[in-house]
Motif scaffolding. Structure first.
Motif, short mmCIF file in Angstrom:
data_model
loop_
_atom_site.label_atom_id
_atom_site.label_comp_id
_atom_site.label_asym_id
_atom_site.label_seq_id
_atom_site.Cartn_x
_atom_site.Cartn_y
_atom_site.Cartn_z
N LEU A 14 -34.14 -7.22 -43.38
CA LEU A 14 -33.04 -6.48 -44.00
C LEU A 14 -33.02 -5.06 -43.44
CD1 LEU A 14 -30.80 -6.38 -46.26
CD2 LEU A 14 -32.54 -5.29 -47.69
N GLU A 15 -31.85 -4.63 -42.97
CA GLU A 15 -31.66 -3.27 -42.50
C GLU A 15 -30.57 -2.60 -43.35
OE1 GLU A 15 -30.68 -3.43 -38.39
OE2 GLU A 15 -32.67 -4.11 -37.77
N ILE A 16 -30.85 -1.37 -43.80
CA ILE A 16 -29.90 -0.63 -44.62
C ILE A 16 -29.50 0.64 -43.88
CG2 ILE A 16 -29.54 0.56 -46.82
CD1 ILE A 16 -31.58 -1.33 -48.07
N PHE A 17 -28.18 0.82 -43.74
CA PHE A 17 -27.64 1.98 -43.04
C PHE A 17 -26.81 2.81 -44.00
CE2 PHE A 17 -28.12 -1.49 -40.03
CZ PHE A 17 -28.76 -0.89 -38.94
N GLU A 18 -26.84 4.13 -43.80
CA GLU A 18 -26.01 5.03 -44.58
C GLU A 18 -25.27 5.99 -43.65
OE1 GLU A 18 -28.72 6.69 -47.46
OE2 GLU A 18 -28.56 4.92 -48.77
N THR A 35 -17.37 8.75 -45.25
CA THR A 35 -17.61 8.19 -46.58
C THR A 35 -19.11 8.05 -46.83
OG1 THR A 35 -17.51 5.90 -45.78
CG2 THR A 35 -15.44 6.91 -46.52
N ASP A 36 -19.49 8.03 -48.09
CA ASP A 36 -20.90 7.86 -48.46
C ASP A 36 -21.21 6.37 -48.58
OD1 ASP A 36 -21.40 10.68 -48.74
OD2 ASP A 36 -20.17 10.60 -50.54
N PHE A 37 -21.15 5.70 -47.44
CA PHE A 37 -21.24 4.24 -47.44
C PHE A 37 -22.70 3.76 -47.44
CE2 PHE A 37 -21.13 5.25 -42.88
CZ PHE A 37 -22.21 4.52 -42.40
N THR A 38 -22.84 2.51 -47.86
CA THR A 38 -24.09 1.77 -47.69
C THR A 38 -23.75 0.46 -47.00
OG1 THR A 38 -25.18 2.70 -49.64
CG2 THR A 38 -25.98 0.58 -48.86
N LEU A 39 -24.43 0.20 -45.89
CA LEU A 39 -24.27 -1.04 -45.15
C LEU A 39 -25.61 -1.76 -45.16
CD1 LEU A 39 -22.84 -3.00 -43.10
CD2 LEU A 39 -23.66 -1.46 -41.29
N ALA A 40 -25.65 -2.95 -45.74
CA ALA A 40 -26.87 -3.76 -45.76
C ALA A 40 -26.67 -4.96 -44.84
CB ALA A 40 -27.18 -4.22 -47.18
N VAL A 41 -27.56 -5.12 -43.88
CA VAL A 41 -27.44 -6.17 -42.87
C VAL A 41 -28.66 -7.07 -42.93
CG1 VAL A 41 -27.19 -6.70 -40.42
CG2 VAL A 41 -26.10 -4.65 -41.37
N LEU A 42 -28.44 -8.36 -43.11
CA LEU A 42 -29.52 -9.34 -43.06
C LEU A 42 -29.53 -9.96 -41.67
CD1 LEU A 42 -31.58 -10.89 -45.11
CD2 LEU A 42 -30.01 -12.79 -44.67
N ASN A 93 -33.95 -13.61 -36.97
CA ASN A 93 -34.35 -13.52 -35.56
C ASN A 93 -33.44 -12.57 -34.77
OD1 ASN A 93 -36.44 -15.27 -36.11
ND2 ASN A 93 -36.09 -16.53 -34.29
N GLN A 94 -33.21 -11.40 -35.37
CA GLN A 94 -32.47 -10.29 -34.75
C GLN A 94 -30.96 -10.52 -34.63
OE1 GLN A 94 -33.95 -7.28 -34.25
NE2 GLN A 94 -35.65 -8.35 -35.24
N GLU A 95 -30.44 -11.62 -35.16
CA GLU A 95 -29.00 -11.85 -35.19
C GLU A 95 -28.46 -11.62 -36.59
OE1 GLU A 95 -27.08 -15.11 -33.12
OE2 GLU A 95 -29.03 -15.74 -32.34
N ILE A 96 -27.27 -11.03 -36.68
CA ILE A 96 -26.68 -10.76 -37.99
C ILE A 96 -26.30 -12.08 -38.66
CG2 ILE A 96 -24.77 -9.70 -39.23
CD1 ILE A 96 -24.64 -7.56 -37.10
N ALA A 97 -26.90 -12.31 -39.81
CA ALA A 97 -26.60 -13.52 -40.57
C ALA A 97 -25.64 -13.23 -41.73
CB ALA A 97 -27.89 -14.13 -41.11
N ALA A 98 -25.67 -12.00 -42.23
CA ALA A 98 -24.79 -11.60 -43.33
C ALA A 98 -24.85 -10.08 -43.47
CB ALA A 98 -25.21 -12.27 -44.63
N TYR A 99 -23.80 -9.51 -44.04
CA TYR A 99 -23.85 -8.09 -44.37
C TYR A 99 -22.89 -7.79 -45.51
CZ TYR A 99 -19.41 -6.99 -41.86
OH TYR A 99 -18.09 -6.91 -41.45
N PHE A 100 -23.16 -6.68 -46.19
CA PHE A 100 -22.17 -6.15 -47.13
C PHE A 100 -21.99 -4.67 -46.88
CE2 PHE A 100 -25.88 -5.64 -50.16
CZ PHE A 100 -25.78 -4.26 -50.36
N PHE A 101 -20.81 -4.18 -47.26
CA PHE A 101 -20.44 -2.78 -47.07
C PHE A 101 -19.90 -2.27 -48.39
CE2 PHE A 101 -17.55 0.66 -45.86
CZ PHE A 101 -18.29 1.34 -44.89
N GLY A 102 -20.39 -1.10 -48.81
CA GLY A 102 -19.93 -0.55 -50.07
C GLY A 102 -20.29 0.91 -50.21
N PHE A 103 -20.18 1.43 -51.44
CA PHE A 103 -20.33 2.86 -51.68
C PHE A 103 -21.14 3.09 -52.95
CE2 PHE A 103 -16.26 1.86 -49.78
CZ PHE A 103 -16.32 2.59 -48.60
#
Length: 337
Positions: free
Chosen positions: A189-193, A249-256, A259-269
């Protein structure tokens, strides 16, 4: 107490004035409104048919209201729309002082109708807890349309959250991890802001969203299709990730990643200790591993000390309830005189 003063402007209100006003949703923030304006200015027909108007209203007792609406000209006359009009904006509200009353709201709306000679007012995606909604709901000749939303209330610990899920959902989570293990796949899981903006591959996220949703798009009537093509100059519809304004924006992006490929993500605030999510995307290549379930499970496991709730916003899809979500209602309202 009911002596009203209104200042109108066709330019956006000062961001400090806007953001120094407390709100129950990030979608009323100045930064999110800039994203909405990016959509708006990228259109041809919409920005000619719908004009944004900003206002500041005050009463003798010190109470105040500020916000914006769109004025539209139709064959039947002018329509005033209190709403974002464009972009994935799940909630709307005006900003107002805690002391504001229903009667003051009603005086304001009546004056706006008179000033712009409108016979119809529309309000889009108001929460039931909004004082604005409560005031409008008491007006005569109101047509109210409820919309379902779902939010996940979180306890203090991950263990308590996990235990609150149904037996079948807990089994599905275990099965997903077992499948990964048997396939010798690693989940991360990677979380970006906001500060991580430059590290994000926005085009990849956009393409994954587009490919996922192509088959879901409803077939438009020919008139709607014609308006769409004229509005966007025969180009593809814009996405919120196309605009530089999203970086403010004060976003939060969570990326699952699997094996290093994006399987799912969500974007929100994030707003205080809650997060409002307006995009969830699953990569169908990893569907066998239930990536959406794993995405939220990993995020909650990591972030639960810092957050009290996850608002999955508009829609009552089954997965939202599987994750422990509880329903709440927002409203579209129409007032005619």
């Amino acid at each position: 107490m009911l002596n009203l003063k209104i200042n109108y402007s066709y330019k956006k209100l000062d961001a400090n004035l806007w953001d120094n006003s407390s709100s129950a949703t990030y979608f009323t923030s100045s930064n999110w409104h800039d994203v909405v304006l990016s959509f708006y200015h990228g259109t041809f027909l919409t920005r000619r048919l719908h004009k944004p108007v900003y206002f500041q209203a005050s009463f003798d007792d010190g109470s105040w209201i500020l916000g914006f609406f769109f004025v539209s000209k139709t064959i039947k006359g002018k329509t005033i729309t209190f709403g974002h009009l464009l972009g994935p904006s799940d909630y709307y509200d005006l900003l107002y002082s805690p002391s504001i009353t229903n009667e003051q709201f009603q005086v304001l709306f009546n004056q706006i109708q008179l000033d712009f000679k409108s016979r119809t007012m529309q309000f889009v995606h108001l929460k039931a807890s909004s004082k604005c909604y409560q005031a409008i709901a008491q007006l005569p000749l109101v047509i109210s349309t409820p919309l379902s939303c779902v939010a996940i209330p979180l306890p203090e610990t991950y263990e308590a959250y996990y235990s609150s899920l149904s037996k079948s959902v807990r089994q599905n989570i275990r099965t997903a991890y077992n499948r990964l293990e048997k396939s010798n796949l690693h989940v991360q899981l990677e979380i970006f802001e906001k500060r991580d903006y430059a590290q994000i591959n926005w085009e990849q996220l956009k393409q994954l969203y587009s490919s996922r949703n192509d088959f879901r798009k409803e077939k438009k009537y020919w008139k709607s299709q014609l308006y769409f093509w004229l509005d966007y100059g025969f180009q593809h519809e814009k996405d919120m990730f196309d605009f530089e304004t999203i970086r403010k924006t004060d976003f939060t992006l969570a990326v699952l990643k699997i094996n290093q490929e994006i399987a799912a993500y969500f974007f929100g605030f994030k707003i205080e200790k809650n997060i409002e999510i307006n995009r969830v995307v699953i990569n169908d290549d990893f569907k066998f591993f239930s990536p959406g379930l794993l995405l939220f499970n990993e995020y909650i496991k990591k972030e639960i000390p810092q957050i009290e709730g996850i608002d999955l916003t508009v829609g009552d899809e089954k997965y939202k309830f599987d994750l422990g979500g509880k329903p709440h209602i927002i409203y579209n309202l129409k007032v005619s005189i």
